[in-house]
Write a protein that holds these residues in place. Sequence first.
Motif, mmCIF file in Angstrom:
data_model
loop_
_atom_site.group_PDB
_atom_site.id
_atom_site.type_symbol
_atom_site.label_atom_id
_atom_site.label_comp_id
_atom_site.label_asym_id
_atom_site.label_seq_id
_atom_site.Cartn_x
_atom_site.Cartn_y
_atom_site.Cartn_z
ATOM 1 N N UNK A 1 58.441 45.242 6.463
ATOM 2 C CA UNK A 1 57.990 46.131 7.534
ATOM 3 C C UNK A 1 59.148 47.036 7.926
ATOM 4 N N UNK A 2 58.838 48.078 8.688
ATOM 5 C CA UNK A 2 59.892 48.934 9.218
ATOM 6 C C UNK A 2 60.533 48.249 10.428
ATOM 7 N N UNK A 3 61.690 48.727 10.813
ATOM 8 C CA UNK A 3 62.362 48.169 11.993
ATOM 9 C C UNK A 3 61.535 48.439 13.247
ATOM 10 N N UNK A 4 60.898 49.619 13.322
ATOM 11 C CA UNK A 4 60.012 49.924 14.454
ATOM 12 C C UNK A 4 58.895 48.894 14.560
ATOM 13 N N UNK A 5 58.268 48.578 13.414
ATOM 14 C CA UNK A 5 57.179 47.599 13.410
ATOM 15 C C UNK A 5 57.689 46.228 13.810
ATOM 16 N N UNK B 1 59.027 43.450 21.894
ATOM 17 C CA UNK B 1 58.205 42.276 21.624
ATOM 18 C C UNK B 1 58.624 41.611 20.316
ATOM 19 N N UNK B 2 59.941 41.491 20.129
ATOM 20 C CA UNK B 2 60.439 40.968 18.859
ATOM 21 C C UNK B 2 59.965 39.538 18.611
ATOM 22 N N UNK B 3 60.023 38.658 19.634
ATOM 23 C CA UNK B 3 59.612 37.271 19.458
ATOM 24 C C UNK B 3 58.154 37.160 19.040
ATOM 25 N N UNK B 4 57.286 37.915 19.712
ATOM 26 C CA UNK B 4 55.857 37.907 19.370
ATOM 27 C C UNK B 4 55.631 38.425 17.954
ATOM 28 N N UNK B 5 56.370 39.460 17.598
ATOM 29 C CA UNK B 5 56.213 40.039 16.270
ATOM 30 C C UNK B 5 56.648 39.056 15.182
ATOM 31 N N UNK B 6 57.742 38.357 15.414
ATOM 32 C CA UNK B 6 58.222 37.389 14.426
ATOM 33 C C UNK B 6 57.183 36.293 14.193
ATOM 34 N N UNK B 7 56.612 35.785 15.268
ATOM 35 C CA UNK B 7 55.592 34.735 15.125
ATOM 36 C C UNK B 7 54.368 35.256 14.385
ATOM 37 N N UNK B 8 53.952 36.476 14.712
ATOM 38 C CA UNK B 8 52.780 37.049 14.064
ATOM 39 C C UNK B 8 53.044 37.315 12.579
ATOM 40 N N UNK B 9 54.229 37.827 12.273
ATOM 41 C CA UNK B 9 54.563 38.105 10.874
ATOM 42 C C UNK B 9 54.678 36.813 10.069
ATOM 43 N N UNK C 1 73.189 43.091 12.900
ATOM 44 C CA UNK C 1 73.328 43.163 11.449
ATOM 45 C C UNK C 1 72.240 42.389 10.714
ATOM 46 N N UNK C 2 71.500 41.527 11.441
ATOM 47 C CA UNK C 2 70.412 40.768 10.822
ATOM 48 C C UNK C 2 69.073 41.516 10.846
ATOM 49 N N UNK C 3 68.980 42.531 11.695
ATOM 50 C CA UNK C 3 67.694 43.218 11.871
ATOM 51 C C UNK C 3 67.157 43.805 10.563
ATOM 52 N N UNK C 4 67.970 44.574 9.794
ATOM 53 C CA UNK C 4 67.428 45.110 8.531
ATOM 54 C C UNK C 4 66.975 44.019 7.566
ATOM 55 N N UNK C 5 67.707 42.895 7.534
ATOM 56 C CA UNK C 5 67.349 41.802 6.632
ATOM 57 C C UNK C 5 66.016 41.175 7.041
ATOM 58 N N UNK C 6 65.770 41.048 8.346
ATOM 59 C CA UNK C 6 64.504 40.475 8.817
ATOM 60 C C UNK C 6 63.351 41.412 8.486
ATOM 61 N N UNK C 7 63.558 42.725 8.724
ATOM 62 C CA UNK C 7 62.512 43.700 8.407
ATOM 63 C C UNK C 7 62.205 43.687 6.912
ATOM 64 N N UNK D 1 66.284 32.039 4.534
ATOM 65 C CA UNK D 1 66.470 33.363 3.940
ATOM 66 C C UNK D 1 67.603 34.131 4.608
ATOM 67 N N UNK D 2 67.807 33.881 5.901
ATOM 68 C CA UNK D 2 68.833 34.602 6.660
ATOM 69 C C UNK D 2 70.146 33.825 6.767
ATOM 70 N N UNK D 3 70.139 32.582 6.242
ATOM 71 C CA UNK D 3 71.315 31.717 6.302
ATOM 72 C C UNK D 3 71.723 31.419 7.754
ATOM 73 N N UNK D 4 70.708 31.064 8.545
ATOM 74 C CA UNK D 4 70.938 30.673 9.937
ATOM 75 C C UNK D 4 70.178 29.378 10.186
ATOM 76 N N UNK D 5 70.207 28.882 11.411
ATOM 77 C CA UNK D 5 69.508 27.636 11.726
ATOM 78 C C UNK D 5 68.084 27.919 12.202
ATOM 79 N N UNK D 6 67.156 26.983 11.974
ATOM 80 C CA UNK D 6 65.794 27.148 12.501
ATOM 81 C C UNK D 6 65.772 27.241 14.018
#
Length: 259
Positions: free
Chosen positions: A58-62, A4-12, A47-53, A26-31
């Motif tokens: 939050x943890x990567x699991x979260x 549920x990565x998309x839902x989690x990103x919106x909630x966070x 390679x972006x996952x740790x930077x997003x967490x 912050x991630x040097x990517x496009x919106x």
Amino acid sequence: MQIRLGEQLKELRRQYGRTQEDLAKALDITPQAVSRWEKGLCYPDMQLIPAIANYFQVTIDELFGYQNDRDEKVDKMLEEVESFHMKARSDSEWVDDCLTLLRSGLAEFPQNEKLRVALADTLTEAGWRLYQERLYYDEEGYIRHDYAYHQKNGYWREAVEICEGLVTTARDSAIVIKANSLLVLLYKNLGEREKALAAANRMPQLENCRELLLSAASDGKEQAEYIDLLLLQMARVFSRQLVYGLMTNISHYQTDMGD
């Protein structure tokens, strides 16, 4: 297990008050890339996952929405352990089953604080049941623990090791308090007096206990109810300590009167 990565990103983003543009910058990517993630059209590069967490702290699991799944599984394990009612029983038949269940849970979730403190608590109780407490009265009539015997208790030794780790690393303050409370008794029974006193001194003073503060934080009828609960709890503690106080010296209950 559903990702549920998309839902989690919106909630966070909502929780932290961040826009898609903020995260993209912050991630040097496009919106647009963030938008596609949140819509579930694609996933970020690994390679972006740790930077997003790290960005959301939050943890990567979260981040992937696994936290709830893990918590539900852990809670079911703890409910199963509770179903044995080990502290209300006089036998030790539950020991192997409870310890096996908790160890299997920690094999899957090795850093879970709830499982670790539950294992420490269960080991402590198992040590009482399988080894028994050995006491004697010294020459002055004061009750003493047989430390040489207690130090052979492997269950208590393992519980100490777990609790020592929890009091320094656990993020949940309730678990730190529980682990520290267990250490006070374990150190005492193993003859490590200085450590027992140090652990006891880390605990809140009586004036800062939860029951007293709940009554202080309330008003009206609710405050009266909390005070009633406080007095009942204090009465229970007083009665237990009165019994222990009488037992500390044989002269407190030994008389010259015959049977």
